[in-house]
Structures are given as C-alpha cells and as structure tokens.
Design an enzyme around this catalytic site. Sequence first.
Site, PDB file in Angstrom:
ATOM      1  CB  SER A 247      -0.974  -0.061   1.174  1.00  0.00           C
ATOM      2  OG  SER A 247      -2.079   0.735   0.861  1.00  0.00           O
ATOM      3  CE  LYS A 251      -0.038   5.215  -1.852  1.00  0.00           C
ATOM      4  NZ  LYS A 251      -1.059   4.658  -2.670  1.00  0.00           N
ATOM      5  CD1 TRP A 338      -8.009   3.721  -1.588  1.00  0.00           C
ATOM      6  CD2 TRP A 338      -9.778   4.631  -2.600  1.00  0.00           C
ATOM      7  NE1 TRP A 338      -8.031   5.054  -1.278  1.00  0.00           N
ATOM      8  CE2 TRP A 338      -9.109   5.636  -1.886  1.00  0.00           C
ATOM      9  CE3 TRP A 338     -10.933   4.978  -3.322  1.00  0.00           C
ATOM     10  CZ2 TRP A 338      -9.529   6.966  -1.859  1.00  0.00           C
ATOM     11  CZ3 TRP A 338     -11.352   6.302  -3.303  1.00  0.00           C
ATOM     12  CH2 TRP A 338     -10.656   7.276  -2.584  1.00  0.00           C
ATOM     13  CG  HIS A 391      -5.911  -2.407   0.820  1.00  0.00           C
ATOM     14  ND1 HIS A 391      -5.122  -2.214  -0.292  1.00  0.00           N
ATOM     15  CD2 HIS A 391      -5.368  -1.642   1.801  1.00  0.00           C
ATOM     16  CE1 HIS A 391      -4.155  -1.367   0.005  1.00  0.00           C
ATOM     17  NE2 HIS A 391      -4.275  -1.000   1.273  1.00  0.00           N
TER      18      HIS A 391
HETATM   19  C1  GTR Z   1      -5.310   4.564   1.836  1.00  0.00           C
HETATM   20  C2  GTR Z   1      -4.732   5.362   0.714  1.00  0.00           C
HETATM   21  C3  GTR Z   1      -4.070   4.464  -0.264  1.00  0.00           C
HETATM   22  C4  GTR Z   1      -3.217   3.405   0.401  1.00  0.00           C
HETATM   23  C5  GTR Z   1      -3.752   2.935   1.721  1.00  0.00           C
HETATM   24  C6  GTR Z   1      -2.782   2.210   2.641  1.00  0.00           C
HETATM   25  O1  GTR Z   1      -6.003   5.330   2.741  1.00  0.00           O
HETATM   26  O2  GTR Z   1      -5.758   6.074   0.137  1.00  0.00           O
HETATM   27  O3  GTR Z   1      -3.346   5.220  -1.200  1.00  0.00           O
HETATM   28  O4  GTR Z   1      -1.915   3.855   0.537  1.00  0.00           O
HETATM   29  O5  GTR Z   1      -4.253   3.951   2.476  1.00  0.00           O
HETATM   30  O6  GTR Z   1      -1.635   2.594   2.807  1.00  0.00           O
HETATM   31  O7  GTR Z   1      -3.224   1.245   3.260  1.00  0.00           O
END
Ligand code: GTR
Length: 410
Positions: A247, A251, A338, A391
């Site tokens: 996540s 990045k 997402w 996720h």
């Molecule tokens: C969310 C964000 C994503 C992703 C995620 C995470 O809120 O919008 O870009 O990075 O967090 O890190 O779990």
Amino acid sequence: MYKWIWAILLSVTGVSFCLGQHLEGCPALLETTDGEQVTSIRQWERIRRPEIKELFATQIYGVDPCAKVKTTYRVIEEDSEAFDGKATRRQVRITFAANGMEHTADLLLYIPNGKEKRVPVILGLNFKGNYATTSDPAVLITERWVKGINHRAADSLRGCTSSRWPYERALERGYAVATIYNGDFFPDHVDGYAGSVLPMLYAGSRVPDSARMKAVGAWAWGLSRAVDYFEKVPELNARQVMLLGHSRLGKAALWAGASDQRFAVVVSNESGSTGASLARHKKGESVSRINSRYPYWFADNYKKYNDREFDLPVDQHMLLALMAPRPLYVGSASQDLWADPSNELRSARLCGEVYRLYGLQPLAWDREELPSVNTPIQQGTVAYHLREGRHGITAYDWEQYMDFADKYFK
Ligand code: GTR
C-alpha cells in the site's frame, strides 16, 4: 530488434503480446524529451532513464538533497535462539548525523540459523512499529508517535500485524527478514515533518520547497539506509535483497527501487494510486484525492496535477520501468478497487517495453482483462497476481513473492 525476437519467441511458445503498446495521452516511455527514439540499452540508461527519474523526483516523490550523513550502527539486542532456535534476532539502532543534527531508526532483523552461505533478505517497512509485526516478546516497543488514541505504543498491541509478517515461514524458506517502523523516518500524519528525518537532511539545502520529499520520499530514503547496513553484515547477501512494500509502503518501495538499484527484486503489493497504478483513467483514488487526504506524502509539485492527470509528464508504468532489468512483481487484490487492479495490471504490462529492450520477457499476460484470482503470472521478469479478497498483505502474497524471488536467488 529485441521486440521482434520476443514476438517470435513468445508466439511459438503460445504467449502473445501487443507490440508498441502506448498509454494514450502520456509522453512515450521510449522517446527522449528531445524526440529521439530509444532503441538501445545505452540510450535508455544514459538518457531516458535519468530523464524519467528526474521527473518523478521533481514532480512527485521529491528530490533527495544528498546530504552528507554519518551513520553508526549499534546492536541493542541480539539472541541466537529466536523462534525456538530457528533464527538469530538482532535489533540495531541506526544513528544518522548530518548538518549538526541526529536522527535514529531501529531495525529488526531475523537471520535463519545454520546456513553456510550468505542468505537473501526480504526488507519492508511496517506501519505500527517493529513490535507490532510479531508476538516475539523481546522485540522492543517503539517510543515514537503511533496511530491510536494517545499516540503511544502499548504492549497490548504486540503482534497485532503479525499476519502480515510470516517471519517463520520466510526463515524456513531460507530468507532473512528485516523491517523498520515507517514512523522512524516520517511519522505518518499531517504534522509529521518535524519528527521526521527530513529537517536534518534538508538543512541548508537548495532544493526548492515545492520539489522536496515528504513522507513517501523519506520512507524510500530509509529503505536504502537498511541496505547500507546489510552490506556490513557477514550473514547477509546484500546483492539479494527483495524489497517488499504494501500500500503506501508499496509506493515508497517502488520509489526506493527506482532510486537505488541495489534492490535486486522489487515487490509492490496493492500500492495503488501513485504506486503501481496508472494515474490516467484511474478508478478509485485519484491524484487529487490522494493529495487532499495525504498532503504530506508527496512533493508539493504533485498537487499541480490534481484533476489534471493528463498533464503529468510521466505515468506510473514509467516508474515500474525504472526497475528494469531487475525482476518486478505487482500484486493486486480483487476487492481492492480503491487501488484499481486493472490499472495496476495495465501499468505492469506497459513497463514491459523497457524489459524487452534488455531482451527480457515482460509480463506474460497481454490482455486487458484481469487474470483469474489466485493465478499468479510469474513466467516473465515482470510478474503479477490478483489475490482474491480485500486490501491487505497475506501469507498467500508472501508465498508468491518468495516463489518469484527463488527463481533469481537460488
Ligand atoms: C489509503 C490510501 C491508499 C493506500 C492505503 C494504505 O487510505 O488512500 O493510497 O496507501 O491507504 O496505505 O493502506
């Protein structure tokens, strides 16, 4: 020419892909800003790769001021009987000193016991502190800011993210595993800058404010510092580091992998927006949404592209292409809309142009449709899977990433 060789090879092996794939409305991956076609590895490495890297640095992740940092390592705890004697646990306090300031980060490392050769390492940052990654009672509790009611870590949360860190399984498969709390480099909140490593790194720097790193840049910087340490550890093979990030930390892993070619294999697990997923035509989280919710993650310049993705001089497949020729794995999850799995897949396919330039097989999946869930595509140097579910990062994901790394490390 490599393109054609691959086309022929892959068509006889029954795998096909489309030549000259291009992302509509995006500057071409293999064309320099002077309009020259990139047809050789040399042109890629000397001209186009540095151009793209610079664009990502100035426009998105921030420019590293390259401060002169003095680093010292102190083992603060070690035990050769961790996990019933299967591993050696070592906790190392890393102290960085620059521009008259100091900053520390604590690295947790497990090394499998009884190996004759140096072992490969899996490295990743964690979200809640090293002690939250395992129920191992000897792991030190972080004293830094953490998410939660009073922002202090508590023993009751020990091991609360352990399902994301299958240490014993990785050790059994011959990997050392290392992690650092992301908050050691930049506490993950809007006022995190003051407690981050950045005031020390940027003191006296001429990098314009709008192009400075923020959280994601600081996390990526920290990942490279872990490799600096691995290079000094006799049990570890610092040339076999698989960098794994989930996540937001995916990045950071991608930007670290692009910035530092010592990472031998790079894995993005559901990194989504401003990670593996293309910005153009993105569903779910857009540039403007990520910048408004997390204004402290990316360089301020990135905000210029809010609702203007088509003005970006790059897109995320170009970031993935900066990993070439190193193996790259992009993992998505079927319910993680997402992050936009389709756009993560497209990006993993489009970066293949650069892998082909090196004569390497790109992602062995040339269709717009997603592959079936839990059917990893690992034949090429770029791999992809769509895990069924939400996720997160699971034992299933780790298993695929280790299978992939085994091909290169064993
Ligand atoms: C969310 C964000 C994503 C992703 C995620 C995470 O809120 O919008 O870009 O990075 O967090 O890190 O779990």
